[in-house]
Design a protein around this motif. Structure first.
Motif, PDB file in Angstrom:
ATOM      1  N   HIS A 274      16.723   4.283  -6.052  1.00  0.00           N
ATOM      2  CA  HIS A 274      16.097   3.892  -4.788  1.00  0.00           C
ATOM      3  C   HIS A 274      14.618   3.536  -4.907  1.00  0.00           C
ATOM      4  O   HIS A 274      14.051   3.003  -3.955  1.00  0.00           O
ATOM      5  CB  HIS A 274      16.269   5.012  -3.763  1.00  0.00           C
ATOM      6  CG  HIS A 274      17.668   5.141  -3.254  1.00  0.00           C
ATOM      7  ND1 HIS A 274      18.130   4.459  -2.152  1.00  0.00           N
ATOM      8  CD2 HIS A 274      18.731   5.848  -3.720  1.00  0.00           C
ATOM      9  CE1 HIS A 274      19.408   4.750  -1.943  1.00  0.00           C
ATOM     10  NE2 HIS A 274      19.792   5.587  -2.888  1.00  0.00           N
ATOM     11  N   ALA A 275      13.991   3.853  -6.029  1.00  0.00           N
ATOM     12  CA  ALA A 275      12.577   3.512  -6.181  1.00  0.00           C
ATOM     13  C   ALA A 275      12.418   1.995  -6.224  1.00  0.00           C
ATOM     14  O   ALA A 275      13.121   1.317  -6.966  1.00  0.00           O
ATOM     15  CB  ALA A 275      12.019   4.123  -7.461  1.00  0.00           C
ATOM     16  N   PRO A 276      11.503   1.433  -5.424  1.00  0.00           N
ATOM     17  CA  PRO A 276      11.263  -0.011  -5.494  1.00  0.00           C
ATOM     18  C   PRO A 276      10.832  -0.423  -6.894  1.00  0.00           C
ATOM     19  O   PRO A 276      10.244   0.375  -7.638  1.00  0.00           O
ATOM     20  CB  PRO A 276      10.132  -0.222  -4.483  1.00  0.00           C
ATOM     21  CG  PRO A 276      10.227   0.942  -3.552  1.00  0.00           C
ATOM     22  CD  PRO A 276      10.682   2.093  -4.393  1.00  0.00           C
TER      23      PRO A 276
ATOM     24  N   THR B  58      20.707  11.269   6.879  1.00  0.00           N
ATOM     25  CA  THR B  58      20.174  10.035   6.279  1.00  0.00           C
ATOM     26  C   THR B  58      21.186   9.350   5.356  1.00  0.00           C
ATOM     27  O   THR B  58      20.791   8.613   4.459  1.00  0.00           O
ATOM     28  CB  THR B  58      18.887  10.344   5.492  1.00  0.00           C
ATOM     29  OG1 THR B  58      19.179  11.312   4.468  1.00  0.00           O
ATOM     30  CG2 THR B  58      17.809  10.895   6.413  1.00  0.00           C
ATOM     31  N   GLN B  59      22.464   9.593   5.572  1.00  0.00           N
ATOM     32  CA  GLN B  59      23.477   8.964   4.714  1.00  0.00           C
ATOM     33  C   GLN B  59      23.338   7.451   4.693  1.00  0.00           C
ATOM     34  O   GLN B  59      23.545   6.808   3.664  1.00  0.00           O
ATOM     35  CB  GLN B  59      24.883   9.343   5.185  1.00  0.00           C
ATOM     36  CG  GLN B  59      25.274  10.770   4.887  1.00  0.00           C
ATOM     37  CD  GLN B  59      26.720  11.047   5.239  1.00  0.00           C
ATOM     38  OE1 GLN B  59      27.623  10.406   4.712  1.00  0.00           O
ATOM     39  NE2 GLN B  59      26.945  12.002   6.129  1.00  0.00           N
ATOM     40  N   GLY B  60      22.997   6.870   5.843  1.00  0.00           N
ATOM     41  CA  GLY B  60      22.864   5.414   5.900  1.00  0.00           C
ATOM     42  C   GLY B  60      21.774   4.899   4.982  1.00  0.00           C
ATOM     43  O   GLY B  60      21.972   3.936   4.246  1.00  0.00           O
ATOM     44  N   ALA B  61      20.616   5.572   5.009  1.00  0.00           N
ATOM     45  CA  ALA B  61      19.505   5.137   4.151  1.00  0.00           C
ATOM     46  C   ALA B  61      19.838   5.321   2.683  1.00  0.00           C
ATOM     47  O   ALA B  61      19.423   4.523   1.831  1.00  0.00           O
ATOM     48  CB  ALA B  61      18.240   5.926   4.507  1.00  0.00           C
TER      49      ALA B  61
ATOM     50  N   SER C 238      10.547   2.822   0.360  1.00  0.00           N
ATOM     51  CA  SER C 238      12.003   2.934   0.250  1.00  0.00           C
ATOM     52  C   SER C 238      12.509   4.013   1.196  1.00  0.00           C
ATOM     53  O   SER C 238      12.142   5.180   1.085  1.00  0.00           O
ATOM     54  CB  SER C 238      12.393   3.295  -1.192  1.00  0.00           C
ATOM     55  OG  SER C 238      13.729   3.745  -1.255  1.00  0.00           O
ATOM     56  N   ARG C 239      13.397   3.633   2.140  1.00  0.00           N
ATOM     57  CA  ARG C 239      13.943   4.595   3.094  1.00  0.00           C
ATOM     58  C   ARG C 239      14.802   5.637   2.374  1.00  0.00           C
ATOM     59  O   ARG C 239      14.797   6.816   2.729  1.00  0.00           O
ATOM     60  CB  ARG C 239      14.781   3.864   4.151  1.00  0.00           C
ATOM     61  CG  ARG C 239      13.956   2.987   5.084  1.00  0.00           C
ATOM     62  CD  ARG C 239      14.844   2.142   5.989  1.00  0.00           C
ATOM     63  NE  ARG C 239      15.675   2.979   6.845  1.00  0.00           N
ATOM     64  CZ  ARG C 239      16.998   2.929   6.868  1.00  0.00           C
ATOM     65  NH1 ARG C 239      17.655   2.102   6.060  1.00  0.00           N
ATOM     66  NH2 ARG C 239      17.689   3.708   7.681  1.00  0.00           N
TER      67      ARG C 239
ATOM     68  N   TRP D  59       0.812  -1.217   0.000  1.00  0.00           N
ATOM     69  CA  TRP D  59       0.000   0.000   0.000  1.00  0.00           C
ATOM     70  C   TRP D  59       0.845   1.266   0.000  1.00  0.00           C
ATOM     71  O   TRP D  59       0.403   2.310  -0.472  1.00  0.00           O
ATOM     72  CB  TRP D  59      -0.956   0.000   1.185  1.00  0.00           C
ATOM     73  CG  TRP D  59      -0.308   0.176   2.533  1.00  0.00           C
ATOM     74  CD1 TRP D  59       0.257  -0.786   3.298  1.00  0.00           C
ATOM     75  CD2 TRP D  59      -0.155   1.405   3.241  1.00  0.00           C
ATOM     76  NE1 TRP D  59       0.759  -0.244   4.460  1.00  0.00           N
ATOM     77  CE2 TRP D  59       0.516   1.103   4.453  1.00  0.00           C
ATOM     78  CE3 TRP D  59      -0.513   2.729   2.986  1.00  0.00           C
ATOM     79  CZ2 TRP D  59       0.842   2.076   5.392  1.00  0.00           C
ATOM     80  CZ3 TRP D  59      -0.193   3.698   3.927  1.00  0.00           C
ATOM     81  CH2 TRP D  59       0.469   3.378   5.112  1.00  0.00           C
ATOM     82  N   LEU D  60       2.085   1.195   0.498  1.00  0.00           N
ATOM     83  CA  LEU D  60       2.950   2.372   0.493  1.00  0.00           C
ATOM     84  C   LEU D  60       3.569   2.634  -0.867  1.00  0.00           C
ATOM     85  O   LEU D  60       4.070   3.731  -1.114  1.00  0.00           O
ATOM     86  CB  LEU D  60       4.069   2.204   1.538  1.00  0.00           C
ATOM     87  CG  LEU D  60       3.708   2.524   2.984  1.00  0.00           C
ATOM     88  CD1 LEU D  60       4.878   2.199   3.896  1.00  0.00           C
ATOM     89  CD2 LEU D  60       3.303   3.982   3.133  1.00  0.00           C
TER      90      LEU D  60
END
Length: 420
Positions: free
Chosen positions: A327-329, A385-388, A211-212, A205-206
């Protein structure tokens, strides 16, 4: 530089898709000024004019990701053209009914904004198949796309004023939306649009928002949009004290020119390294570029500073397109690009709203201070948010398949695997 873009445009379908998308987006790019001029011509107040333009923008922000998801599920022609027609009908309703009934006027702009076709995200989804999946060409196309946006947002308001002068505010609404439908039609009947298919997607639904990394990017570009929106208001305050409307026109033109120059130079070369790291640098330079505006010099120097502040805007956007791509699923690429449009637009609206009180409280410098603070916040989001952002999903060199199109999925797959 020009040779590189010329080579891209000589690729089969590329010029048609770019021009068709820009023409198709004209109604959206010109809607705020066209709605304000029409409302005032009908005898409506400035408050009503501003409110109608704001409602159009909010409806557009809601509609873009929803229609983008529909494009990913059902293909471009089934969504883009009906949406363009419905949006045009909404503005036709406004032009014919006028503002005598406020409820009807609001309903018309809601329809017009909500059904604005997601042509911008759709074009970025098409570039990989059109350009044979060659990553360096796709990245250059994103830069060209960012430059073309600056041209459109410069030319669009001029077209509105021209149509109003030649016909009327109502005639301008009708003409621009008719032109927009023709642009959308040109895109959706093209072979790449008809044959494009999104990747298989996981039912969730998201959608793209799971995606973080994408969420981090959207948060940063909300503040980039806020910075840009605040400058449009702070620029008015500056012009009021330094020569009037003509000075404001020069400031905004300089801002667009700076972005155009920056985008042209950025797209003229290939960049090594992870785009996420490059994006942090570009946004940092963008934020630093806003600081000299606080000096509030004379009009000539201020115009030069406005151009400087825009230099890293188009490169930041072009690099952001690449990061969205990564990064888009799977199966959500059009929706993801549409979310970027939404967050940027909502940020710009909030920046516009925030700059007004800031100017009233502390003068012009405080208005430009909103831009500086927003630019710093954008950089802070990317740093935190470097990790994400450090873990990309998969290269969107195969953002969709183009069945039967040369350079489609079969040719691109090996490059996508190597990128992973």
């Amino acid at each position: 530089m020009a040779a590189g873009y010329a080579e891209l445009l000589r690729t089969r379908h590329a010029a048609r898709l770019l021009v068709g998308t820009l023409v198709g987006r004209l109604p959206n790019a010109t809607a705020p000024i066209a709605i304000v001029l029409f409302t005032r011509a009908e005898g409506g107040s400035y408050s009503l004019a501003g409110a109608l333009a704001a409602v159009y923008g909010l409806a557009n922000a809601v509609g873009q990701p929803l229609l983008g998801r529909a494009v990913d599920l059902f293909g471009q022609p089934r969504v883009q053209l009906p949406a363009a027609l419905l949006s045009a009908l909404g503005m036709l309703w406004l032009a014919l009914a006028g503002t005598g009934s406020v409820v009807a006027a609001y309903a018309a702009v809601v329809v017009g904004g909500l059904f604005t076709p997601p042509l911008e995200g759709g074009l970025r989804a098409l570039w990989p198949s059109v350009l044979g999946g060659r990553e360096e060409k796709v990245h250059a196309a994103y830069a060209m796309d960012a430059v073309a946006q600056e041209v459109m947002f410069t030319v669009g308001p001029l077209l509105v004023t021209l149509f109003v002068a030649v016909w009327s505010p109502a005639g301008a609404l009708l003409a621009l939306n008719a032109i927009g439908v023709l642009g959308a039609l040109s895109v959706v009947v093209s072979e790449p649009s008809r044959t494009w298919r999104s990747e298989p997607r996981e039912a969730h639904w998201l959608g793209a928002l799971r995606s973080r990394g994408l969420l981090a990017l959207l948060g940063a570009f909300f503040f980039v949009g806020m910075a840009l929106g605040s400058i449009t208001v702070a620029g008015v305050a500056y012009a009021d004290d330094n020569g009037g409307q003509a000075v404001y026109g020069w400031l905004m033109a300089a801002l667009g020119l700076g972005a155009l120059i920056g985008g042209v130079f950025y797209g003229a070369r290939q960049w090594a390294g992870a785009p996420e790291r490059r994006l942090r640098l570009l946004v940092a330079l963008l934020a630093v570029g806003y600081l000299p505006l606080l000096l509030i010099p004379g009009p000539v120097a201020m115009t030069a500073l406005a151009a400087l502040s825009g230099v890293f805007l188009a490169p930041s956007l072009a690099c952001a397109f690449i990061v969205v791509d990564r990064h888009a699923p799977a199966g959500t690429v059009t929706e993801a690009f549409s979310w970027l449009v939404t967050f940027f637009g909502v940020g710009a609206a909030i920046g516009t709203a925030a700059a007004g009180p800031a100017v009233e409280l502390g003068g012009t410098a405080w208005g430009f201070g909103v831009a500086c603070a927003a630019g710093g916040a954008a950089l802070l989001v990317l740093m935190v948010t470097q990790g994400a952002l450090s873990t990309a999903g998969h290269s969107r060199a195969v953002a969709g398949s183009a069945q039967g199109v040369p350079g489609g999925a079969d040719e691109v797959a090996p490059q996508a695997r190597s990128a992973q």
